[in-house]
Design a protein around this motif. Structure first.
Motif, short mmCIF file in Angstrom:
data_model
loop_
_atom_site.label_atom_id
_atom_site.label_comp_id
_atom_site.label_asym_id
_atom_site.label_seq_id
_atom_site.Cartn_x
_atom_site.Cartn_y
_atom_site.Cartn_z
N ILE A 2 -3.94 8.31 -3.41
CA ILE A 2 -3.94 7.39 -2.27
C ILE A 2 -3.21 8.03 -1.10
O ILE A 2 -3.70 8.06 0.05
N ILE B 112 0.84 -1.20 0.00
CA ILE B 112 0.00 0.00 0.00
C ILE B 112 0.88 1.25 0.00
O ILE B 112 0.57 2.24 -0.68
N ALA C 233 0.91 4.10 -2.75
CA ALA C 233 0.69 5.50 -2.38
C ALA C 233 1.77 6.39 -2.97
O ALA C 233 1.53 7.57 -3.26
#
Length: 463
Positions: free
Chosen positions: A363, A353, A357
């Motif tokens: 994000i 993640i 990002a």
């Protein structure tokens, strides 16, 4: 004939891959989240990985903002946005290295990496005096030296008595209490401690506690994520979230390499390397706390070595992307001590993640919109867990008179001389000593504990 053989080999490889994937899927169990190895169904792993990202996200970005603001000439907002994006990307890569080592670089422990607060004071001074490229040159050299130190640390660690890292972990926990309370009240803002901030933080903490008390099975370990989600919703309802910057930076943007070519000056390099030694102490403490609080065992020399090598070499890599040093995040150590979710595959989803990002600005901008009181409501509990992990390590060392004296005096001096951040005691020391110790509990604790471990007699108080 040859073509037919190649096709058969290709088909055989495809069948083998399919067999491996089916086996992997069959072996994936939710219960594996409490095991270091093994796989977890991806849909169940992501929430646990996500709460690690949320726990450290804002703290990962703040140091860059502070150092960039101090730089002369100033770094414009567009370049700062690129640096923040790069920081998320590098944090994800460094975390993956910790989880799945390459050669001797990595600990194979669920350690989450991010931009370090430890360097903010010295790097802000360097940025203001020499410019931002000199910051990057000092980080590049200092990181390489720490990485080399990590490779040889197995020879050095025998000289560090077990009580020293135990007390250092306690010092880390104590040093983070003010950080947790500051976030709880709203961070460094004009409305710090306002009723609205305290309501949101208190609500987030209450939700996490209720979830821990009521939830059953593995979902009980999602208490922090649930608290963050509901706290975030409440903060939206109270008008505390600004969505206007979500699309800043576009939809997709690749990391920018060598935005600021590094320059090298001996004075800043020496000053920054000293702080790298302090950061190495914190990493040893974090790694020890991870093994003790998460895995219920003592840390190994190989794990400390691997952890330090990532700390150093990832920091050098970070400088090439224009960012400050990367180090282990104590917030996540506390989260693991609280939830016991130690599975590397699960934490890998969080690292993924972070990488995404860094590639997709929306994000990262969404995570960055989480208000400080929401984070404070969760992190204050996790910081307490770090202190308890340190106390457990001290207990394992044994409550001898020597160990009690080392722990008592090092923690008293560490907290007492740095609590305000403006202790006049350090005004009478050279500037470099003042910069290292004035606001750094861990540095003072480590030095005092290390000295006492050799000065005090082994059978102290015994007849």
């Amino acid at each position: 004939m040859a073509k037919g053989n190649r096709e058969k080999q290709a088909n055989r490889k495809r069948k083998n891959r399919m067999t491996e994937l089916r086996k992997l899927k069959q072996d994936a169990k939710v219960e594996n989240i409490y095991q270091l190895d093994g796989t977890v169904p991806v849909g169940r792993a992501i929430p646990y990985g996500l709460q690690h990202v949320l726990a450290m996200f804002v703290a990962n970005l703040t140091p860059i903002t502070i150092i960039a603001a101090a730089a002369v000439p100033a770094i414009d907002s567009k370049d700062l946005g690129f640096l923040i994006q790069n920081a998320m990307f590098i944090a994800g890569i460094a975390t993956l290295l910790q989880l799945y080592p390459i050669w001797r670089i990595g600990s194979r422990l669920p350690i989450v990496m991010g931009v370090s607060f430890t360097f903010v004071t010295v790097l802000s001074t360097v940025a203001a005096t020499y410019g931002y490229p000199t910051v990057l040159g000092a980080v590049l050299v200092g990181g390489l030296l720490e990485g080399l130190l990590g490779i040889t640390v197995r020879r050095i660690s025998r000289f560090i008595k077990p009580i020293v890292p135990a007390v250092v972990v306690c010092g880390i926990g104590l040093s983070l209490f003010t950080v947790g309370v500051r976030s709880f009240g709203g961070g460094y803002t004009e409305d710090y401690g306002s009723p609205k901030n305290l309501i949101v933080a208190g609500f987030t903490l209450l939700v996490s506690l209720v979830w821990m008390a009521v939830a059953k099975g593995t979902i009980r370990s999602l208490a922090v994520l649930i608290g963050l989600m509901l706290g975030y919703i409440l903060s939206i309802c109270l008008g505390m979230v600004d969505f206007s910057g979500i699309m800043d930076g576009g939809f997709i943007s690749f990391p920018h390499f060598l935005m600021f070519p590094p320059t090298f000056k001996l004075g800043p390099i020496l000053s920054v390397f000293v702080i790298f030694l302090v950061s190495a102490t914190e990493t040893i403490g974090d790694t020890s706390a991870m093994a003790s609080g998460g895995l219920g065992r003592a840390v190994t020399d190989e794990e400390i070595s691997g952890s330090l090598t990532v700390d150093g070499f990832a920091s050098s890599l970070s400088s090439l992307f224009g960012c400050p040093p990367i180090t282990s995040f104590s917030q996540n150590v506390g989260l693991i001590a609280m939830t016991k979710v130690v599975n590397r595959f699960t934490i890998m989803t969080g690292a993924g993640i972070l990488v995404l990002a860094g590639l997709f600005p929306p994000i990262g901008n969404f995570f960055a919109s989480i208000p400080q009181p929401v984070l404070g409501g969760c992190t204050i509990l996790m910081f307490g867990q770090i202190l308890l992990a340190g106390m457990q390590m001290i207990s394992n060392c044994g409550f001898t008179q020597k160990n009690i004296t080392i722990a008592a005096l090092s923690l008293a001096l560490g907290v007492g001389t740095t609590a305000s951040g403006e202790s006049a005691i350090w005004d009478h020391f050279p500037a470099i000593v003042k910069d290292i110790f004035q606001t750094n509990v861990v540095a003072v604790v480590f030095v005092v504990a290390m000295l006492l471990s050799y000065i005090l007699p082994e059978k102290m108080g015994e007849e």
